[in-house]
Design an enzyme around this catalytic site. Structure first.
Site, PDB file in Angstrom:
ATOM      1  N   ASP A 102       1.055  -1.324   0.053  1.00  0.00           N
ATOM      2  CA  ASP A 102       0.093   0.001  -0.105  1.00  0.00           C
ATOM      3  C   ASP A 102       0.919   1.395   0.012  1.00  0.00           C
ATOM      4  O   ASP A 102       2.181   1.153   0.038  1.00  0.00           O
ATOM      5  CB  ASP A 102      -1.192  -0.119   1.207  1.00  0.00           C
ATOM      6  N   HIS A 117       8.529  -5.409  -1.218  1.00  0.00           N
ATOM      7  CA  HIS A 117       7.459  -6.363  -1.878  1.00  0.00           C
ATOM      8  C   HIS A 117       6.804  -5.660  -3.087  1.00  0.00           C
ATOM      9  O   HIS A 117       5.728  -6.429  -3.218  1.00  0.00           O
ATOM     10  CB  HIS A 117       6.873  -7.023  -0.763  1.00  0.00           C
ATOM     11  N   CYS A 144       0.334  -2.940 -23.214  1.00  0.00           N
ATOM     12  CA  CYS A 144       1.507  -2.395 -22.747  1.00  0.00           C
ATOM     13  C   CYS A 144       1.869  -1.119 -23.236  1.00  0.00           C
ATOM     14  O   CYS A 144       2.100  -0.854 -24.418  1.00  0.00           O
ATOM     15  CB  CYS A 144       2.457  -3.303 -22.452  1.00  0.00           C
ATOM     16  N   THR A 185       5.004  -6.878  11.875  1.00  0.00           N
ATOM     17  CA  THR A 185       5.237  -8.130  11.143  1.00  0.00           C
ATOM     18  C   THR A 185       5.354  -9.312  11.788  1.00  0.00           C
ATOM     19  O   THR A 185       6.095  -9.246  12.960  1.00  0.00           O
ATOM     20  CB  THR A 185       6.389  -7.729  10.046  1.00  0.00           C
ATOM     21  N   SER A 186       4.790 -10.380  11.385  1.00  0.00           N
ATOM     22  CA  SER A 186       4.969 -11.720  11.961  1.00  0.00           C
ATOM     23  C   SER A 186       6.016 -12.281  11.905  1.00  0.00           C
ATOM     24  O   SER A 186       6.419 -13.351  12.691  1.00  0.00           O
ATOM     25  CB  SER A 186       3.716 -12.488  11.418  1.00  0.00           C
TER      26      SER A 186
HETATM   27  N1  APR Z   1      -0.410  -3.168  15.402  1.00  0.00           N
HETATM   28  C1  APR Z   1       0.816  -3.872  15.277  1.00  0.00           C
HETATM   29  N2  APR Z   1       0.892  -5.020  15.137  1.00  0.00           N
HETATM   30  C2  APR Z   1      -0.403  -5.448  14.451  1.00  0.00           C
HETATM   31  C3  APR Z   1      -1.459  -5.011  14.493  1.00  0.00           C
HETATM   32  C4  APR Z   1      -1.385  -3.714  15.116  1.00  0.00           C
HETATM   33  N3  APR Z   1      -2.548  -2.837  14.739  1.00  0.00           N
HETATM   34  N4  APR Z   1      -2.355  -5.658  13.811  1.00  0.00           N
HETATM   35  C5  APR Z   1      -1.950  -6.848  13.504  1.00  0.00           C
HETATM   36  N5  APR Z   1      -0.674  -6.803  14.090  1.00  0.00           N
HETATM   37  C6  APR Z   1       0.508  -7.916  13.787  1.00  0.00           C
HETATM   38  C7  APR Z   1       0.008  -9.179  13.935  1.00  0.00           C
HETATM   39  O1  APR Z   1       0.041  -9.832  15.135  1.00  0.00           O
HETATM   40  C8  APR Z   1       1.027  -9.939  13.162  1.00  0.00           C
HETATM   41  O2  APR Z   1       2.066 -10.620  13.939  1.00  0.00           O
HETATM   42  O3  APR Z   1       1.025  -7.751  12.425  1.00  0.00           O
HETATM   43  C9  APR Z   1       1.505  -8.904  11.981  1.00  0.00           C
HETATM   44  C10 APR Z   1       1.269  -9.207  10.716  1.00  0.00           C
HETATM   45  O4  APR Z   1       1.777 -10.300  10.095  1.00  0.00           O
HETATM   46  P1  APR Z   1       1.410 -11.055   8.854  1.00  0.00           P
HETATM   47  O5  APR Z   1      -0.139 -10.662   8.399  1.00  0.00           O
HETATM   48  O6  APR Z   1       2.194 -12.373   8.635  1.00  0.00           O
HETATM   49  O7  APR Z   1       2.220  -9.628   7.544  1.00  0.00           O
HETATM   50  P2  APR Z   1       3.576  -9.456   7.200  1.00  0.00           P
HETATM   51  O8  APR Z   1       4.369 -10.155   8.264  1.00  0.00           O
HETATM   52  O9  APR Z   1       3.739  -8.272   7.024  1.00  0.00           O
HETATM   53  O10 APR Z   1       3.636 -10.385   5.908  1.00  0.00           O
HETATM   54  C11 APR Z   1       4.842 -10.688   5.390  1.00  0.00           C
HETATM   55  O11 APR Z   1       3.961 -12.061   3.639  1.00  0.00           O
HETATM   56  O12 APR Z   1       2.408 -12.713   2.280  1.00  0.00           O
HETATM   57  C12 APR Z   1       3.407 -12.042   2.389  1.00  0.00           C
HETATM   58  O13 APR Z   1       4.621 -10.417   0.977  1.00  0.00           O
HETATM   59  C13 APR Z   1       3.395 -10.637   1.800  1.00  0.00           C
HETATM   60  O14 APR Z   1       4.815  -8.676   2.653  1.00  0.00           O
HETATM   61  C14 APR Z   1       3.825  -9.876   3.106  1.00  0.00           C
HETATM   62  C15 APR Z   1       4.891 -10.792   3.971  1.00  0.00           C
END
Ligand code: APR
Length: 242
Positions: A102, A117, A144, A185-186
């Site tokens: 985004d 990404h 294109c 991020t997870s």
């Molecule tokens: N504030 C902080 N953390 C949050 C919030 C919030 N309001 N809401 C959710 N989270 C946390 C969740 O607990 C989770 O640990 O954000 C994390 C999101 O994790 P994912 O959904 O796995 O997203 P991300 O880590 O960005 O994924 C990485 O995976 O599918 C691919 O390319 C895609 O960029 C993405 C990558």
């Protein structure tokens, strides 16, 4: 001394963000919904194999995500705004590396951003690799701009099995930073999941801010549990006033 989160102890901050920073703006995270991303299996909409199998579905999926992004209701939240404030007021350098596709960091005013990404508002020619900015939907019928042919454009998004963008620059920033934040991020997707440990090996203080503990939490010097939009505004103010 290094463990004091006092801005005068630091010269270069690297911030890694993931889907959690945008969650409070209303964009769904990847892994909080039974492994589905907006009701799709991630591997169906985020892999070269998925695109080959069903290009229409993949085009449609990203067109919908782009429409959502451009909706007037979608705004950066207090977390994005706090990070932009940090960049603007920190006496040293700030580099933000985001896994998000985004544009909410940009909308919040963040300047130095690496989209590792890719970006929803970009598309790429499969033949020339030329990248175009777009706010419009596109699909296999769209001609294109560089080769004037259909079936050439794909979303400028890094899919599973593909190499993230700007890795050389990210490596350099990680080896030069003295403070590293991982936010929302997870830590399940590599190489981003390794960035905290790389920064730490290079001597940086590492801090995680996440709604839930992650598998990487034990490796950070500090792990703060909470929503980014609630934690970051007072955290950034305290840091800037220190
Ligand atoms: N504030 C902080 N953390 C949050 C919030 C919030 N309001 N809401 C959710 N989270 C946390 C969740 O607990 C989770 O640990 O954000 C994390 C999101 O994790 P994912 O959904 O796995 O997203 P991300 O880590 O960005 O994924 C990485 O995976 O599918 C691919 O390319 C895609 O960029 C993405 C990558």
């Amino acid at each position: 001394m290094k463990h004091d989160l006092n801005q005068k102890n630091f010269q270069h901050i690297v911030i890694l963000t993931g889907a959690g920073i945008s969650a409070e703006s209303g964009i769904k995270t990847f892994r909080d919904h039974n492994g589905l991303w907006e009701n799709h299996r991630i591997e169906d909409v985020a892999s070269p194999e998925g695109f080959e199998r069903d290009p229409s579905m993949v085009y449609n999926f990203y067109n919908k995500r782009r429409e959502q992004l451009l909706s007037p209701d979608l705004k950066p939240n207090f977390g994005h705004l706090a990070l932009a404030k940090l960049e603007k007021n920190f006496h040293g350098k700030t580099t933000l590396v985001t896994q998000n596709v985004d544009n909410l960091h940009e909308s919040a005013g963040q300047q130095n951003i690496i989209h590792m990404h890719g970006e929803l508002l970009k598309m790429r020619c499969l033949t020339t690799n030329e990248v175009f900015t777009t706010e419009q939907s596109f699909d296999g019928q769209t001609l294109c701009a560089c080769c004037q042919r259909p079936n050439q454009l794909r979303p400028h998004i890094v899919w599973f099995g593909e190499v993230p963008f700007s890795m050389d620059r990210i490596q350099l920033e990680l080896s030069n930073c003295d403070l590293f934040f991982s936010i929302g991020t997870s830590g399940q997707v590599y190489p981003a999941a390794m960035f905290g440990q790389i920064a730490k090996q290079n001597g940086a203080l590492t801090v995680e801010i996440n709604k839930d503990p992650t598998e990487n939490s034990p490796f950070f010097d500090k792990s703060i549990i909470g929503k980014a939009g609630e934690i970051l505004p007072p955290f950034v103010d305290n840091f800037l006033n220190s």
